[in-house]
Design a protein around this motif. Structure first.
Motif, PDB file in Angstrom:
ATOM      1  N   LYS A 299      -8.837   6.094   4.340  1.00 30.75           N
ATOM      2  CA  LYS A 299      -7.789   5.558   4.244  1.00 30.75           C
ATOM      3  C   LYS A 299      -7.508   4.122   5.037  1.00 30.75           C
ATOM      4  CE  LYS A 299      -4.271   8.777   2.170  1.00 30.75           C
ATOM      5  NZ  LYS A 299      -3.139   9.464   2.459  1.00 30.75           N
ATOM      6  N   THR A 300      -8.030   4.277   6.200  1.00 34.07           N
ATOM      7  CA  THR A 300      -8.093   3.165   7.126  1.00 34.07           C
ATOM      8  C   THR A 300      -8.842   2.074   6.553  1.00 34.07           C
ATOM      9  OG1 THR A 300      -7.590   4.465   9.143  1.00 34.07           O
ATOM     10  CG2 THR A 300      -8.369   2.391   9.519  1.00 34.07           C
ATOM     11  N   ARG A 301     -10.179   2.613   6.359  1.00 35.06           N
ATOM     12  CA  ARG A 301     -11.011   1.472   5.455  1.00 35.06           C
ATOM     13  C   ARG A 301     -10.427   0.802   4.173  1.00 35.06           C
ATOM     14  NH1 ARG A 301     -14.235   1.585   1.396  1.00 35.06           N
ATOM     15  NH2 ARG A 301     -14.128   3.784   0.927  1.00 35.06           N
ATOM     16  N   LEU A 302      -9.796   1.587   3.376  1.00 36.57           N
ATOM     17  CA  LEU A 302      -9.212   0.975   2.113  1.00 36.57           C
ATOM     18  C   LEU A 302      -7.893   0.155   2.614  1.00 36.57           C
ATOM     19  CD1 LEU A 302      -9.143   4.493  -0.003  1.00 36.57           C
ATOM     20  CD2 LEU A 302     -10.370   1.998  -0.365  1.00 36.57           C
ATOM     21  N   ALA A 303      -7.516   0.432   3.512  1.00 42.76           N
ATOM     22  CA  ALA A 303      -6.231  -0.366   3.969  1.00 42.76           C
ATOM     23  C   ALA A 303      -6.588  -1.634   4.702  1.00 42.76           C
ATOM     24  CB  ALA A 303      -5.411   0.199   4.983  1.00 42.76           C
ATOM     25  N   ALA A 304      -7.885  -1.651   5.433  1.00 38.85           N
ATOM     26  CA  ALA A 304      -8.353  -2.857   5.960  1.00 38.85           C
ATOM     27  C   ALA A 304      -8.793  -3.807   4.916  1.00 38.85           C
ATOM     28  CB  ALA A 304      -9.579  -2.503   6.812  1.00 38.85           C
ATOM     29  N   VAL A 305      -9.442  -3.232   3.838  1.00 39.00           N
ATOM     30  CA  VAL A 305      -9.978  -4.087   2.609  1.00 39.00           C
ATOM     31  C   VAL A 305      -8.853  -4.682   1.811  1.00 39.00           C
ATOM     32  CG1 VAL A 305     -11.367  -3.938   0.529  1.00 39.00           C
ATOM     33  CG2 VAL A 305     -12.120  -2.875   2.439  1.00 39.00           C
ATOM     34  N   ALA A 306      -7.751  -3.677   1.787  1.00 43.01           N
ATOM     35  CA  ALA A 306      -6.675  -4.261   0.848  1.00 43.01           C
ATOM     36  C   ALA A 306      -6.067  -5.278   1.734  1.00 43.01           C
ATOM     37  CB  ALA A 306      -5.733  -3.165   0.550  1.00 43.01           C
ATOM     38  N   SER A 307      -5.798  -5.193   2.907  1.00 45.82           N
ATOM     39  CA  SER A 307      -5.033  -6.174   3.821  1.00 45.82           C
ATOM     40  C   SER A 307      -5.897  -7.528   3.670  1.00 45.82           C
ATOM     41  CB  SER A 307      -5.179  -5.629   5.158  1.00 45.82           C
ATOM     42  OG  SER A 307      -4.625  -6.897   6.066  1.00 45.82           O
TER      43      SER A 307
ATOM     44  N   THR B 212       0.076  -8.636  -2.840  1.00 44.87           N
ATOM     45  CA  THR B 212      -0.886  -8.922  -4.102  1.00 44.87           C
ATOM     46  C   THR B 212      -1.001  -7.733  -4.961  1.00 44.87           C
ATOM     47  OG1 THR B 212      -2.959  -8.487  -2.760  1.00 44.87           O
ATOM     48  CG2 THR B 212      -2.101 -10.997  -2.851  1.00 44.87           C
ATOM     49  N   PHE B 213      -0.669  -6.473  -4.536  1.00 46.74           N
ATOM     50  CA  PHE B 213      -1.182  -5.425  -5.277  1.00 46.74           C
ATOM     51  C   PHE B 213       0.340  -4.710  -5.561  1.00 46.74           C
ATOM     52  CE2 PHE B 213      -5.187  -4.972  -2.655  1.00 46.74           C
ATOM     53  CZ  PHE B 213      -5.864  -5.671  -3.545  1.00 46.74           C
ATOM     54  N   ARG B 214       0.236  -4.152  -6.795  1.00 43.16           N
ATOM     55  CA  ARG B 214       1.500  -3.161  -7.268  1.00 43.16           C
ATOM     56  C   ARG B 214       1.407  -2.020  -6.325  1.00 43.16           C
ATOM     57  NH1 ARG B 214      -0.056  -3.670 -12.881  1.00 43.16           N
ATOM     58  NH2 ARG B 214       1.066  -5.406 -13.462  1.00 43.16           N
ATOM     59  N   LYS B 215       0.281  -1.429  -6.001  1.00 41.50           N
ATOM     60  CA  LYS B 215       0.022  -0.435  -5.007  1.00 41.50           C
ATOM     61  C   LYS B 215      -1.204  -0.559  -4.376  1.00 41.50           C
ATOM     62  CE  LYS B 215      -0.093   4.669  -5.216  1.00 41.50           C
ATOM     63  NZ  LYS B 215      -1.242   5.462  -5.645  1.00 41.50           N
ATOM     64  N   VAL B 216      -1.254  -0.331  -3.106  1.00 43.33           N
ATOM     65  CA  VAL B 216      -2.504  -0.216  -2.316  1.00 43.33           C
ATOM     66  C   VAL B 216      -3.252   0.927  -2.573  1.00 43.33           C
ATOM     67  CG1 VAL B 216      -3.256  -0.179  -0.011  1.00 43.33           C
ATOM     68  CG2 VAL B 216      -1.435  -1.658  -0.534  1.00 43.33           C
ATOM     69  N   PRO B 217      -4.460   1.115  -2.900  1.00 42.56           N
ATOM     70  CA  PRO B 217      -5.229   2.099  -3.240  1.00 42.56           C
ATOM     71  C   PRO B 217      -5.316   3.044  -1.917  1.00 42.56           C
ATOM     72  CG  PRO B 217      -6.612   0.254  -3.052  1.00 42.56           C
ATOM     73  CD  PRO B 217      -5.447  -0.248  -2.961  1.00 42.56           C
ATOM     74  N   GLN B 218      -5.394   4.377  -2.384  1.00 38.56           N
ATOM     75  CA  GLN B 218      -5.168   5.522  -1.414  1.00 38.56           C
ATOM     76  C   GLN B 218      -6.267   6.204  -1.415  1.00 38.56           C
ATOM     77  OE1 GLN B 218      -2.544   5.880   0.958  1.00 38.56           O
ATOM     78  NE2 GLN B 218      -2.002   3.836   0.111  1.00 38.56           N
ATOM     79  N   SER B 219      -7.055   5.969  -2.390  1.00 37.51           N
ATOM     80  CA  SER B 219      -8.461   6.747  -2.408  1.00 37.51           C
ATOM     81  C   SER B 219      -9.533   5.824  -3.096  1.00 37.51           C
ATOM     82  CB  SER B 219      -8.294   7.877  -3.292  1.00 37.51           C
ATOM     83  OG  SER B 219      -8.102   7.715  -4.519  1.00 37.51           O
ATOM     84  N   PRO B 220     -10.887   5.920  -2.777  1.00 36.72           N
ATOM     85  CA  PRO B 220     -11.871   5.334  -3.737  1.00 36.72           C
ATOM     86  C   PRO B 220     -11.486   5.400  -5.210  1.00 36.72           C
ATOM     87  CG  PRO B 220     -12.816   6.581  -1.758  1.00 36.72           C
ATOM     88  CD  PRO B 220     -11.436   6.866  -1.967  1.00 36.72           C
ATOM     89  N   LEU B 221     -11.266   6.624  -5.644  1.00 33.40           N
ATOM     90  CA  LEU B 221     -11.005   6.484  -7.116  1.00 33.40           C
ATOM     91  C   LEU B 221      -9.998   5.613  -7.565  1.00 33.40           C
ATOM     92  CD1 LEU B 221     -11.837   7.690  -9.786  1.00 33.40           C
ATOM     93  CD2 LEU B 221     -10.218   9.699  -9.389  1.00 33.40           C
TER      94      LEU B 221
ATOM     95  N   LEU C 286     -11.330  -1.831 -12.098  1.00 35.00           N
ATOM     96  CA  LEU C 286     -11.404  -1.756 -13.608  1.00 35.00           C
ATOM     97  C   LEU C 286     -10.623  -2.533 -14.213  1.00 35.00           C
ATOM     98  CD1 LEU C 286     -12.476   1.832 -14.623  1.00 35.00           C
ATOM     99  CD2 LEU C 286     -13.992  -0.145 -14.879  1.00 35.00           C
ATOM    100  N   ASN C 287      -9.434  -2.455 -13.947  1.00 37.06           N
ATOM    101  CA  ASN C 287      -8.279  -3.330 -14.685  1.00 37.06           C
ATOM    102  C   ASN C 287      -8.348  -4.838 -14.210  1.00 37.06           C
ATOM    103  OD1 ASN C 287      -7.060  -1.175 -15.813  1.00 37.06           O
ATOM    104  ND2 ASN C 287      -6.174  -0.375 -14.190  1.00 37.06           N
ATOM    105  N   GLY C 288      -8.910  -4.886 -13.033  1.00 40.35           N
ATOM    106  CA  GLY C 288      -9.110  -6.595 -12.563  1.00 40.35           C
ATOM    107  C   GLY C 288      -7.966  -6.767 -11.388  1.00 40.35           C
ATOM    108  N   LEU C 289      -8.587  -7.234 -10.431  1.00 37.75           N
ATOM    109  CA  LEU C 289      -7.674  -7.776  -9.030  1.00 37.75           C
ATOM    110  C   LEU C 289      -6.865  -8.772  -9.535  1.00 37.75           C
ATOM    111  CD1 LEU C 289     -10.060  -7.679  -6.056  1.00 37.75           C
ATOM    112  CD2 LEU C 289      -8.240  -5.823  -6.561  1.00 37.75           C
TER     113      LEU C 289
END
Length: 161
Positions: free
Chosen positions: A14-22, A29-38, A45-48
């Motif tokens: 989760k920390t890694r995903l949050a760092a990338v999303a940040s 910039t996102f509707r929802k920050v991803p909480q998992s790799p899935l 897939l939907n496009g950033l």
């Protein structure tokens, strides 16, 4: 790294995903920050949103848009400028994936080198452990990306050769 009993992402993940999303401007910039790799996969897939790439580029201190950067992202400078001016059209899944991977590499390098500026400079310098190739140049292909990610893991663990 998943807990098999609960199949929930571990705190490190989760920390890694949050760092990338940040680095990509989350949460604005996102509707929802991803909480998992899935969830990250589905988002890519939907496009950033174009503004995620714009945020990344605008907040770089050292890296500039050049041929190596364009190949790493999979987008010409002119296409980037169109995204910057229009802003509404999402990136393609391919461009989204490459943008995400660049942000992942930057986040990992930042944690190893201690600052974003050092991480960016590292991407631009030939590395002995990469046969004198610049890491940014290797991000243009999946095989090169794997080399860079493996090298970062070795650096993280103090193995330089």
């Amino acid at each position: 790294m998943r807990n098999r009993e609960t199949d929930r992402p571990q705190p490190i993940e989760k920390t890694r995903l949050a760092a990338v999303a940040s680095l990509l401007g989350a949460p604005s910039t996102f509707r929802k920050v991803p909480q998992s790799p899935l969830e990250a996969h589905e988002m890519l897939l939907n496009g950033l949103p174009s503004r995620a790439l714009l945020h990344l580029v605008e907040n770089l201190a050292f890296l500039r848009w050049d041929d190596s950067f364009a190949k790493a992202i999979g987008m010409s400078h002119r296409t980037y400028q169109r995204h910057a001016s229009a802003g509404a059209k999402p990136l393609s899944p391919e461009q989204s994936g490459r943008t995400w991977k660049l942000a992942e590499v930057l986040a990992k390098a930042t944690s190893i080198f201690g600052s974003m500026q050092e991480a960016e400079q590292w991407l631009e310098r030939p590395a002995i452990g990469l046969n004198q190739h610049k890491p940014i140049d290797l991000l243009a292909t999946p095989a090169g990306l794997e080399l860079v990610e493996d090298f970062l893991v070795r650096l993280e663990h103090g193995v330089y050769a």
